[in-house]
Design an enzyme around this catalytic site. Structure first.
Site, short mmCIF file in Angstrom:
data_model
loop_
_atom_site.label_atom_id
_atom_site.label_comp_id
_atom_site.label_asym_id
_atom_site.label_seq_id
_atom_site.Cartn_x
_atom_site.Cartn_y
_atom_site.Cartn_z
N GLU A 32 59.97 0.80 52.58
CA GLU A 32 59.25 0.55 51.34
C GLU A 32 58.04 -0.33 51.66
O GLU A 32 58.19 -1.38 52.29
CB GLU A 32 60.19 -0.12 50.32
N SER A 38 64.24 -0.39 43.75
CA SER A 38 65.00 0.13 42.60
C SER A 38 64.81 -0.62 41.29
O SER A 38 65.71 -1.30 40.82
CB SER A 38 66.50 0.13 42.93
N CYS A 42 59.79 2.07 33.75
CA CYS A 42 59.74 2.47 32.33
C CYS A 42 59.84 1.25 31.42
O CYS A 42 59.37 1.29 30.28
CB CYS A 42 60.88 3.43 32.03
N TYR A 423 77.74 16.33 10.90
CA TYR A 423 77.12 16.07 9.60
C TYR A 423 77.92 15.10 8.74
O TYR A 423 79.14 15.25 8.59
CB TYR A 423 76.94 17.39 8.81
N TRP A 431 72.36 21.10 6.53
CA TRP A 431 71.64 21.88 7.54
C TRP A 431 70.76 20.88 8.28
O TRP A 431 69.86 20.29 7.68
CB TRP A 431 70.75 22.95 6.90
C1 LIG Z 1 54.65 1.92 32.82
C2 LIG Z 1 55.53 3.09 33.10
C3 LIG Z 1 56.39 3.55 32.13
C4 LIG Z 1 57.20 4.65 32.38
N1 LIG Z 1 58.05 5.10 31.39
C5 LIG Z 1 58.84 6.17 31.62
C6 LIG Z 1 59.76 6.62 30.62
O1 LIG Z 1 59.85 6.04 29.54
N2 LIG Z 1 60.52 7.70 30.90
C7 LIG Z 1 60.47 8.35 32.11
O2 LIG Z 1 61.23 9.32 32.34
N3 LIG Z 1 59.62 7.93 33.08
C8 LIG Z 1 58.81 6.87 32.87
N4 LIG Z 1 57.96 6.43 33.85
C9 LIG Z 1 57.87 7.19 35.12
C10 LIG Z 1 58.91 6.75 36.13
O3 LIG Z 1 58.88 5.37 36.28
C11 LIG Z 1 58.62 7.46 37.44
O4 LIG Z 1 58.72 8.85 37.22
C12 LIG Z 1 59.60 7.06 38.54
O5 LIG Z 1 59.48 5.70 38.85
C13 LIG Z 1 59.32 7.87 39.80
O6 LIG Z 1 60.18 7.47 40.80
P1 LIG Z 1 59.86 7.77 42.32
O7 LIG Z 1 60.96 7.17 43.11
O8 LIG Z 1 59.56 9.20 42.51
O9 LIG Z 1 58.48 7.03 42.60
P2 LIG Z 1 58.11 5.48 42.48
O10 LIG Z 1 58.93 4.82 41.45
O11 LIG Z 1 56.64 5.43 42.36
O12 LIG Z 1 58.56 4.92 43.91
C14 LIG Z 1 57.89 5.27 45.07
C15 LIG Z 1 57.98 4.10 46.04
O13 LIG Z 1 57.41 4.52 47.29
C16 LIG Z 1 56.65 3.44 47.83
N5 LIG Z 1 55.65 4.01 48.75
C17 LIG Z 1 54.58 4.79 48.41
N6 LIG Z 1 53.91 5.16 49.51
C18 LIG Z 1 54.55 4.61 50.57
C19 LIG Z 1 54.34 4.63 51.97
N7 LIG Z 1 53.35 5.33 52.54
N8 LIG Z 1 55.21 3.95 52.77
C20 LIG Z 1 56.25 3.25 52.23
N9 LIG Z 1 56.51 3.19 50.90
C21 LIG Z 1 55.66 3.88 50.08
C22 LIG Z 1 56.04 2.76 46.61
O14 LIG Z 1 55.70 1.44 46.88
C23 LIG Z 1 57.17 2.90 45.58
O15 LIG Z 1 58.01 1.76 45.56
C24 LIG Z 1 57.14 5.31 33.63
C25 LIG Z 1 56.27 4.85 34.63
C26 LIG Z 1 55.47 3.74 34.37
C27 LIG Z 1 54.54 3.26 35.43
#
Ligand SMILES: Cc1cc2nc3c(=O)[nH]c(=O)nc-3n(C[C@H](O)[C@H](O)[C@H](O)COP(=O)(O)OP(=O)(O)OC[C@H]3O[C@@H](n4cnc5c(N)ncnc54)[C@H](O)[C@@H]3O)c2cc1C
Length: 444
Positions: A32, A38, A42, A423, A431
């Site tokens: 990371e 983790s 959201c 319901y 409905w």
């Molecule tokens: C403000 C906000 C509100 C949200 N609200 C919602 C919601 O209500 N409902 C919903 O379903 N989704 C929501 N989301 C979206 C949701 O948070 C993301 O879809 C989810 O976090 C994606 O998870 P991920 O693990 O794919 O990516 P990320 O959570 O982006 O994690 C990727 C990780 O990889 C790391 N990383 C990146 N590049 C590298 C690299 N080259 N080397 C090492 N580490 C790297 C980053 O630092 C990051 O920690 C929201 C997002 C935000 C920002």
């Protein structure tokens, strides 16, 4: 067997935990670039006005838990810069500046997506914020001093709308700038109108069809240059979309979609052997569109991550796909969609019919009944559901999830009418509104 995971959030650590559960003695390393594992992005908007007391509350499992309880070599400050697919090596630089190199047998790319900065001019000025990480949000909180009066938000998607609500709750003047003619593009125009009305009711200044051309200020942002003139501001929040973090894959033959998302198959495998991808950096199969799509959400990242981990563990665990369900709160409104809207149905050439309907969320005679607005899109030939959109102050969440389940199971409007839904007057009409909407075509 050496498992390496790039990215320590939703998708990456869901996979890590499945490998931990299913492969006894697995050597798992997660890399990371940041320092926090983790956490619930959201929840970030709701820390702004204090309804969530601290960003610490968003952390589901910290680095120490992954290390001490599950034996995962969870590293922080490790940014991956290159994958050598021939020799199965991952290389990069640590926060300290030290290089690192790690060999893998199976690799997961779960690097997510970063917010886009839509303009270059003045983008380096202080007072311009993006909402993505805990440190980023803490910077915003530190900057949101009592001297800040006018906050401008760029982008009327769900992050922009959620931020508008919580910044407004901090007693700031809020202006929302949107390039197109409506906010909440997941909705068709007539439903987005209810969102515009809510913004007006709450005192949010909504500037539609407005393009930002640059920012100005001496060291801190003071003005925003737009096609509709210059606007004074004390702080800017940019929520204008995201881009998959896949630039470091240049030079590998890992296939990418047009927007840079990694193309994956049903087993979350990329085009290169032993490399998987999941979450916001990857494509998602859309069940209604019957093609790969990109709808980056936490729900999908967790599911794809879990399934990637199972597939990497040697289990047979295909991802069925998404139907594109999402929900958000904007002041007194809930806005939710699943499947495709009429605009998309038209663009993709579906032979469709669309129906609009409004109904009370509980029995009309029961105290507190409120009106919700529903639009459904169906396939013309057999009335199979293609999508539903709902906007209203109450009861939206329950209906959208029934529609989402119906979409998953390719149900038709007559099927919806047959559903045995709960319901009693405090919860519903006899409905249900979704069943009333299903009768709108006059044939059933
Ligand atoms: C403000 C906000 C509100 C949200 N609200 C919602 C919601 O209500 N409902 C919903 O379903 N989704 C929501 N989301 C979206 C949701 O948070 C993301 O879809 C989810 O976090 C994606 O998870 P991920 O693990 O794919 O990516 P990320 O959570 O982006 O994690 C990727 C990780 O990889 C790391 N990383 C990146 N590049 C590298 C690299 N080259 N080397 C090492 N580490 C790297 C980053 O630092 C990051 O920690 C929201 C997002 C935000 C920002």
């Amino acid at each position: 067997m050496k498992f390496v995971i790039i990215g320590g959030d939703a998708a990456g650590m869901s996979a890590a935990m499945e490998i931990y559960r299913n492969v006894p003695g697995a050597e798992i390393t997660s890399l990371e670039r940041g320092f926090i594992y983790s956490y619930g992005q959201c929840g970030l908007p709701y820390v702004v006005d204090g309804r969530i007391s601290s960003t610490k509350r968003l952390i589901a499992r910290d680095v120490e838990t992954f290390r001490d309880k599950y034996g995962i070599d969870a590293r922080v400050g490790h940014e991956v810069e290159r994958i050598d697919v021939e020799n199965q090596l991952v290389t990069g630089t640590q926060f300290s500046g030290e290089p690192f190199e790690i060999a893998y047998d199976k690799l997961l790319i779960a690097t997510g997506a970063d917010p886009i900065m839509p303009v270059k001019k003045g983008a380096e000025l202080a007072g311009i914020h993006k909402i993505k990480t805990i440190p980023g949000l803490e910077d915003l909180l530190a900057d949101l001093s009592p001297t800040i009066e006018q906050v401008t938000i760029l982008g009327g998607g769900y992050i922009g709308l959620e931020m508008a609500e919580t910044i407004h709750a901090c007693n700031k003047k809020v202006r929302l700038i949107q390039r197109g003619s409506q906010v909440a593009n997941i909705l068709d125009e007539e439903l987005a109108k209810h969102v515009h009305d809510e913004a007006k009711k709450q005192g949010i200044e909504l500037l539609l069809n407005t393009h930002v051309e640059g920012f100005e200020g001496s060291s801190r942002v003071e003005r925003i240059i737009t096609n509709n003139g210059v606007l004074e501001t004390d702080l800017v929040i940019v929520a204008a979309g995201i881009k998959p973090n896949t630039q470091f894959l240049d030079g590998t033959n890992i296939a990418l979609a047009k927007n840079g998302a990694i193309v994956v198959n049903r087993h979350l495998e990329t085009s290169v052997e032993n490399i998987y991808a999941a979450g916001d950096c990857a494509t998602h199969f859309h069940i209604v569109k019957e093609r790969l799509d990109y709808i980056p959400l936490g729900t999908t990242a967790n599911k794809q991550g879990r399934l990637a981990g199972l597939n990497m563990s040697g289990k047979f665990a295909p991802f069925r796909g998404i139907v594109g369900t999402s929900i958000m709160k904007f002041f007194d409104l809930t806005i939710a969609t699943t499947g495709i809207n009429e605009n998309t149905a038209k663009k993709l050439g579906f032979d469709y019919e669309a129906y609009k309907f409004s109904a009370r969320h509980i029995a009309g005679y029961y105290p507190g009944a409120q009106r919700m607005y529903i639009k459904i899109v169906v396939q013309k030939r057999d009335q199979q559901l293609l999508g539903a959109q709902i906007v209203g102050p109450a009861g939206v969440d329950k209906r959208i999830d029934v529609f989402a389940t119906a979409l998953y199971n390719k149900m038709t409007l007559p099927d919806l009418l047959d559903l045995d839904l709960a319901y009693a007057p405090p919860f519903n009409g006899v409905w249900d509104p979704l069943q009333q909407a299903a009768r709108m075509n006059g044939r059933i």
